[in-house]
Design an enzyme around this catalytic site. Sequence first.
Site, PDB file in Angstrom:
ATOM      1  N   HIS A 120      55.188 -25.954  -0.729  1.00  0.00           N
ATOM      2  CA  HIS A 120      55.576 -26.761   0.425  1.00  0.00           C
ATOM      3  C   HIS A 120      56.844 -26.152   1.020  1.00  0.00           C
ATOM      4  CE1 HIS A 120      57.116 -30.345   2.566  1.00  0.00           C
ATOM      5  NE2 HIS A 120      55.889 -30.832   2.494  1.00  0.00           N
ATOM      6  N   ASP A 197      58.478 -28.611  -8.620  1.00  0.00           N
ATOM      7  CA  ASP A 197      58.247 -29.567  -7.551  1.00  0.00           C
ATOM      8  C   ASP A 197      57.104 -30.468  -8.015  1.00  0.00           C
ATOM      9  OD1 ASP A 197      57.317 -30.975  -5.356  1.00  0.00           O
ATOM     10  OD2 ASP A 197      57.185 -29.255  -4.014  1.00  0.00           O
ATOM     11  N   GLN A 200      53.518 -33.990  -5.974  1.00  0.00           N
ATOM     12  CA  GLN A 200      52.089 -34.314  -6.017  1.00  0.00           C
ATOM     13  C   GLN A 200      51.592 -34.513  -7.444  1.00  0.00           C
ATOM     14  OE1 GLN A 200      50.425 -34.988  -3.360  1.00  0.00           O
ATOM     15  NE2 GLN A 200      51.759 -34.146  -1.781  1.00  0.00           N
ATOM     16  N   LYS A 223      55.167 -41.300  -2.737  1.00  0.00           N
ATOM     17  CA  LYS A 223      53.847 -40.752  -3.038  1.00  0.00           C
ATOM     18  C   LYS A 223      53.217 -41.402  -4.274  1.00  0.00           C
ATOM     19  CE  LYS A 223      54.926 -36.226  -0.998  1.00  0.00           C
ATOM     20  NZ  LYS A 223      54.123 -36.331   0.233  1.00  0.00           N
ATOM     21  N   CYS A 363      52.935 -28.514   6.119  1.00  0.00           N
ATOM     22  CA  CYS A 363      54.227 -27.967   5.678  1.00  0.00           C
ATOM     23  C   CYS A 363      54.022 -26.846   4.661  1.00  0.00           C
ATOM     24  CB  CYS A 363      55.125 -29.046   5.099  1.00  0.00           C
ATOM     25  SG  CYS A 363      55.711 -30.236   6.310  1.00  0.00           S
TER      26      CYS A 363
END
Length: 408
Positions: A120, A197, A200, A223, A363
Amino acid sequence: MNPEIKSYFPILNQEVNGHPLVYLDSAATSQKPVQVLEALKSYYEFDNSNVHRGVHTLGNRATEKYEGAREKVQKFINAKATEEIIFLRGTTTAINLVAQSYGRANVEEGDEIVITYMEHHSNIIPWQQLAKERGAVLKYIELEEDGTISLENVRAAITDRTKIVSMVYVSNVLGTMNPVKEVAKIAHEHGAVMMVDGAQAAPHLKIDVQDLDCDFFAFSGHKMVGPTGIGVLYGKKHLLEAMEPVEFGGEMIDFVGLYDSTWKELPWKFEGGTPIIAGAVGLAAAIDFLQEIGLDEIEKHEHHMAAIAMDKMGAIEGLDIYGPTDPGKRAGIVTFNMKEVHPHDVATVLDMSGIAVRAGHHCAQPLMKWLDVTATARASFYLYNDESDIDRLVEGLRSAKEYFSDVF
């Protein structure tokens, strides 16, 4: 997955453009259950106050809820201590903090920062800026044809000059689940730190940062059925203790003189200003909700949904699906394009049938370039989606294909 779960999400009980809503955009932001909405409402109705500084009853209540949320996050990701849990605005802010604080102190000219093509933008741009500032080299791990990474390519990219490896756990475009534990081991063999990261991943997988042995892990509340504006940076305690804050003001100070100041201990030295109190309360309620259902059950459900979606969507002629073909290697994200039709047009036609999907570069423009496309459409599934939502999506795609074939 229990079919009653959908009933906990009031926003899903509506029509859009005259059709029952099918929400397939959870990778952008998830919907919120009544349990989270009620926790936020209760906080603002009964406990709203600033934290830490006050001695009155409301201040004590708010502080207990805020710090209680930190303890809940610590257990949720199995961190060693609450001091390793920093509340921030979201994943983007967390990655920037690591780049600006740890990166500036430890990356020198000629050193390497290693990332992948599937990142991202929030896990690309901070490292681009750090590399430019420090004269470092930004390197990319090559991807396999199916959008996965091999450990051979990881080993080829990481060297003794590598100081930071930063990688997405689950791709927001391809749905690829990366072997971050194995990558962290390789990074550590070369003396580098590992940033993950987890935006997700945290909503969909059981996270154990000690087992992953990553040095930093970031994720966002919105999220994972929590509120917007709240996120978490986990960092190993010894690294966070050595890092300097990058945002200064109230709450994060110990002593302020006319010409010099000192900082509070962890975790508060990184939480300048009035913290995100209500967001933390909502995040705690979201964690309770997810744990009651079970992260293992959520992951299993999403693999099942991805497998069904790929099978049924794959039967539509002229539809290209990106990412791993093995549903076991991907989360509940299916990104696709309809030949000769722009994804924005596909998403618009689907929206007219009440089906919400995302369209654009997500993104992830370097990944779009790697895929040799300018944009894609993306359907992302979560715990409140079921097979009927997939059937509606497939029906909508067939209708869109028929519509555009008539137009062109």
